[in-house]
Every structure is written in C-alpha cells, then in structure tokens.
Design a protein around this motif. Sequence first.
Motif, short mmCIF file in Angstrom:
data_model
loop_
_atom_site.label_atom_id
_atom_site.label_comp_id
_atom_site.label_asym_id
_atom_site.label_seq_id
_atom_site.Cartn_x
_atom_site.Cartn_y
_atom_site.Cartn_z
N UNK A 177 -0.89 -0.73 -12.80
CA UNK A 177 -2.29 -0.49 -13.16
C UNK A 177 -3.02 0.33 -12.10
N UNK A 205 -6.20 -1.54 -19.05
CA UNK A 205 -6.69 -2.01 -17.74
C UNK A 205 -8.01 -2.77 -17.91
N UNK A 249 4.90 -11.09 -17.62
CA UNK A 249 5.07 -9.65 -17.37
C UNK A 249 5.74 -8.96 -18.54
N UNK A 250 6.29 -9.74 -19.46
CA UNK A 250 6.86 -9.13 -20.65
C UNK A 250 5.80 -8.94 -21.75
N UNK A 300 14.17 -3.18 -19.26
CA UNK A 300 14.20 -4.65 -19.19
C UNK A 300 13.98 -5.27 -20.57
N UNK A 301 13.19 -4.59 -21.42
CA UNK A 301 12.92 -5.11 -22.76
C UNK A 301 14.12 -4.94 -23.68
N UNK A 311 -1.65 -12.92 -9.65
CA UNK A 311 -1.87 -11.91 -8.62
C UNK A 311 -2.98 -12.34 -7.66
N UNK A 333 4.22 3.64 -25.29
CA UNK A 333 5.60 3.67 -24.78
C UNK A 333 6.22 5.04 -24.99
N UNK A 353 10.51 -13.69 -5.33
CA UNK A 353 9.22 -13.98 -4.72
C UNK A 353 8.04 -13.82 -5.65
N UNK A 354 7.77 -12.59 -6.05
CA UNK A 354 6.54 -12.37 -6.81
C UNK A 354 6.78 -12.37 -8.31
N UNK A 355 8.05 -12.42 -8.73
CA UNK A 355 8.37 -12.55 -10.15
C UNK A 355 7.94 -11.40 -11.02
N UNK A 356 7.46 -10.32 -10.44
CA UNK A 356 7.04 -9.17 -11.26
C UNK A 356 5.54 -8.97 -11.24
N UNK A 357 4.81 -9.87 -10.55
CA UNK A 357 3.36 -9.75 -10.56
C UNK A 357 2.89 -8.47 -9.87
N UNK A 358 3.59 -8.10 -8.78
CA UNK A 358 3.16 -6.91 -8.05
C UNK A 358 3.50 -5.63 -8.82
N UNK A 412 6.24 -17.66 -13.61
CA UNK A 412 6.28 -16.39 -12.88
C UNK A 412 7.71 -15.88 -12.68
N UNK A 413 8.34 -15.50 -13.78
CA UNK A 413 9.68 -14.92 -13.72
C UNK A 413 9.64 -13.61 -14.51
N UNK A 414 10.74 -12.87 -14.45
CA UNK A 414 10.78 -11.61 -15.20
C UNK A 414 10.76 -11.86 -16.70
N UNK A 462 18.36 -9.65 -11.77
CA UNK A 462 17.38 -8.74 -12.38
C UNK A 462 15.96 -9.29 -12.22
N UNK A 463 15.86 -10.53 -11.77
CA UNK A 463 14.52 -11.08 -11.56
C UNK A 463 13.98 -10.56 -10.24
N UNK A 503 3.47 -5.32 -11.99
CA UNK A 503 2.41 -5.25 -13.00
C UNK A 503 1.13 -4.68 -12.39
N UNK A 504 0.76 -5.22 -11.20
CA UNK A 504 -0.49 -4.78 -10.56
C UNK A 504 -0.40 -3.31 -10.13
N UNK A 550 10.60 -1.10 -17.06
CA UNK A 550 10.11 -2.17 -17.93
C UNK A 550 10.68 -2.01 -19.35
N UNK A 551 10.74 -0.77 -19.82
CA UNK A 551 11.30 -0.52 -21.16
C UNK A 551 12.77 -0.95 -21.19
#
Lengths: 231, 130, 112
Positions: B30, C69, A199-200, B93-94, A229, C8, B19-24, A193-195, B15-16, B26-27, B90-91
Amino acid sequence: MQKIRFRIKRFNPAKDRRPHFEDFTVEAEPETPVLDCLHEIKWHQDGTLAFRRSCGHAICGSCAMTINGQNRLACQTLVKNVGKNIIVEPLRSFPLEKDLIVNLDRFYERFYSIMPYFVNNSPPPDTERIQWPEDQELIDEAASCILCASCTSSCPSFWADDDYIGPSALLKAYRFIFDTRDQAQKERLALINTSKGPWKCHTIFNCNEACPKDIDITNAIARLKLKLNDL
Amino acid sequence: MSDEKKQEHTQSMWVRNTGTGGSRTWLFQRLTGLFIVLIILLHFGINHLIGTGEVTYDVVANRLSNPLWKCFDMAFLTFALYHGFAGVWVVVADYVQTNSWRLAIYSALILSGILLYALGTITILGFPFK
Amino acid sequence: MVSWALHRLSGLALVAYLCLHIFVIHNLAYGPERFDRVMELLGSPAFKLMEIGLLGVILYHAFNGLRVIIIDFWGGTKIQKQLFWIMMVIAAALFVAGAAPIAGHLLNALAH
C-alpha cells in the motif's frame, strides 16, 4: 399461484460420476420461500432430493445454497426475489456430498482454529461482565453471524486456495479480538497471522454481497489487517 | 486439525513469512502504491503535459545529468519493481499450490527481480557511460 | 469482484510493461545512435496508440488501488461501489487530459 421452473444440480455419489441438472416445476406464490418449493419437490415429486434445512427462519444457517448464482439462504429467499426460472446449486468450493449438501469439515476446522469462545480469566463479578454500548457496537454485527458458510464459499481467494482461513473464520476472530471483555487477543492475532490468514483477502467484497445477515465482513477483515500492523 | 493436515502445514512453512506472517508485505504494497501514484503523476505531467513527450538521447541525457532526477528515477525504479514483483508473488501464492512449482516460480521471480533492478540501476546511475 | 479481477490483470500487464521498459531504456548504455533509433521505432503511431492504452491501464490500477487503500485504512466498505465509480470518473478525466496531448502529437505526425 404461478408456475416456477427449477433447475437443480443433482449428484448421487453412489451412481453419478459428476453432477448434472434436473428440471422441476412448482406452483408457488411470489412470497413463497425457495425452501418451501424445495420441500414441495422433495415431498411430492422426487423424494431423493437431498438438502440441509432446520429452522426455516434464517437463524440456523443450514440451508445456504447457490440460488441463481448467488449464495443465499433458501428459507430467506422468496420466489419474487429471484424470478420464475430458478437455478439451485450447492455452495461452491466445498466437497460435494449429495445434491445440495456439501462437506463443511474444512469450514468448521477453520472456525475452531481461531479459539471461537470467550476467554476471560479474571474472577467473574457478582452480576454480568459490564460492557459499554459503544464497545458492543464494534462487534454487534459480527456477533450476528449464523455460520452459514455463504461468505467463505463466495470468496475467490478461497476458490483458488481452500487452505485460506476464509472470511467466516476471520469474522469470528474479529468478533472476539474486538470484544473489550475478551483477554485472548494476542493468541488469536497470532493464530490468524499466517500466509493463509487475512493477507489472502484482496478486498473483493463477494463475502459482503453473499452474507444473508448483511454483515460488513470485508470491513472486519480490514480492521484485523490494521491491528496486525499495530495501526 | 488432523495430524496429517498439521504435517502438511509444517511442510509448507517455508512459504510462510516468518515473524510478521505477511503483515509487512501487505503494508508495503500500500505504501509503495501510494508513492508510485505520486511519482507517476509527476512523471506523466512533466513528460507529456509540460514536455512534448518526445524522448531522444539528448533529452534523457540532459535530465539524467541532474542528480535530483537520478534520485527520482531510482525511487521510481525501486518502488515500481518492488510493488510489481510483490504483486506477482501474491498472485502466485493464490493460484500455485504445488510446493515444487511455487519454489521454481519464486526463485525465478527473485532472480529476475534482482537482474532487472541491477539493469535499471546501471542505466540510471551509470549514465553518462563514457 | 470485477474491480478486483481487472486490478489483477492490469497489475500483471503493468509488470510485463515495466520489465520491457527497463530493457528498452537500457539502450542508453549503447550510445545516442542506437537509443534514438529504438525511440524512433517506439514513436511510431502504433506504439503511440499503445501508449494511450498504457495510460488507461495505469490510471485504472492506480485509482482502484487508491480506493482499496481508502477502504483498508479509513473504511468505506458500505459505499465501496460508489467509491469505485467516483474513482473511475477521476481516472477517466485524467485519461482524457493525458491522452489528448499524445493523440495530438500522433495526429500531427500522421499529417506530415
């Protein structure tokens, strides 16, 4: 027998500054595996051609390479599957060592980072640890991964950022996290659970299309995202 | 993992998401996406299928005099801006791997996001202006 | 992969549009004359055509997003390609339904 034209990407780190293509012609049956054609070239035409292979039966995962643009196992791909003009390249996005051989250090580093081993600290029973068939079904596919790196090498997120843990390591994480006998679920979830974790994954499906074992990797990553989640 | 690599990872910790690591993120992407689809279908249906699609000061003034419409437009603004900027995030970050560049772009994103949200809020809630 | 790449690109285009939209609508703060003048400019046939394009981009992004989704929350990875085309058919139907009135107004305006 028919003549098959091969365009193979060559790179000799001692001589070449950048990779180039070389052409070879091989006589082969439609049912001849591409790997046998590569052997034919190496043994009878150019002994310097370098590639990895071991079992030749799609179980060791050594001979993954890009054949006509798609990541495949050379041993599992038959000439008739890919046509008479075959372009063979090393897997994308990994550092090139020589010809079709890439450096997989980073790939294994990611693999080790998710604790890829069974953890259960309760004393073992007299027989094996019992598991119900429906529980096994959850991880059956994931457990059949042969670590060939086709998926990770096909992923656009990995092309853009090779710090991404990648579909292969995530699939392995799924295989243990969803194993009802395993007890290190929390640790593993925290590790991915990291960036640079799931999530990538942008649900691109390249991994599913590349997998020689037809594993539903995208689905495994989607389940991990829900789990993270608490859904 | 080598020590050098570990250090590199620690350096990029900022950049991380903590706590939630990006899960929220993502949620929320959506959830806001779903809301926007509903809102945009309503928006389009009311403006172009029921209405004439003509936008004049009077039409907008009439609509914004209704507090319900103000709420609707505020929800639209909030979700759309969040969804859009989180997407760009997100783009970035990629494709942007240099920390200094990333810091610059993220700062610009946050700043322009706040400014646009303020501007939109002023337009919707500040109406009528006299 | 193409569905993701288009998602994208359409997303980035929509963010650009959203920013412009917020600026344009803010002309409300400068009174009726200025707002109506700006809107008249945006009501010109060229902008109406772009509006139809905008509708297409929005519908693509929305319905491919719904597909993602569905896959994320309920599965469907094995039928993702069929799902894509189902979504695109719905999006295309909505596109025709939505573009027709805009095109109608556009043709009316051109006839006058």
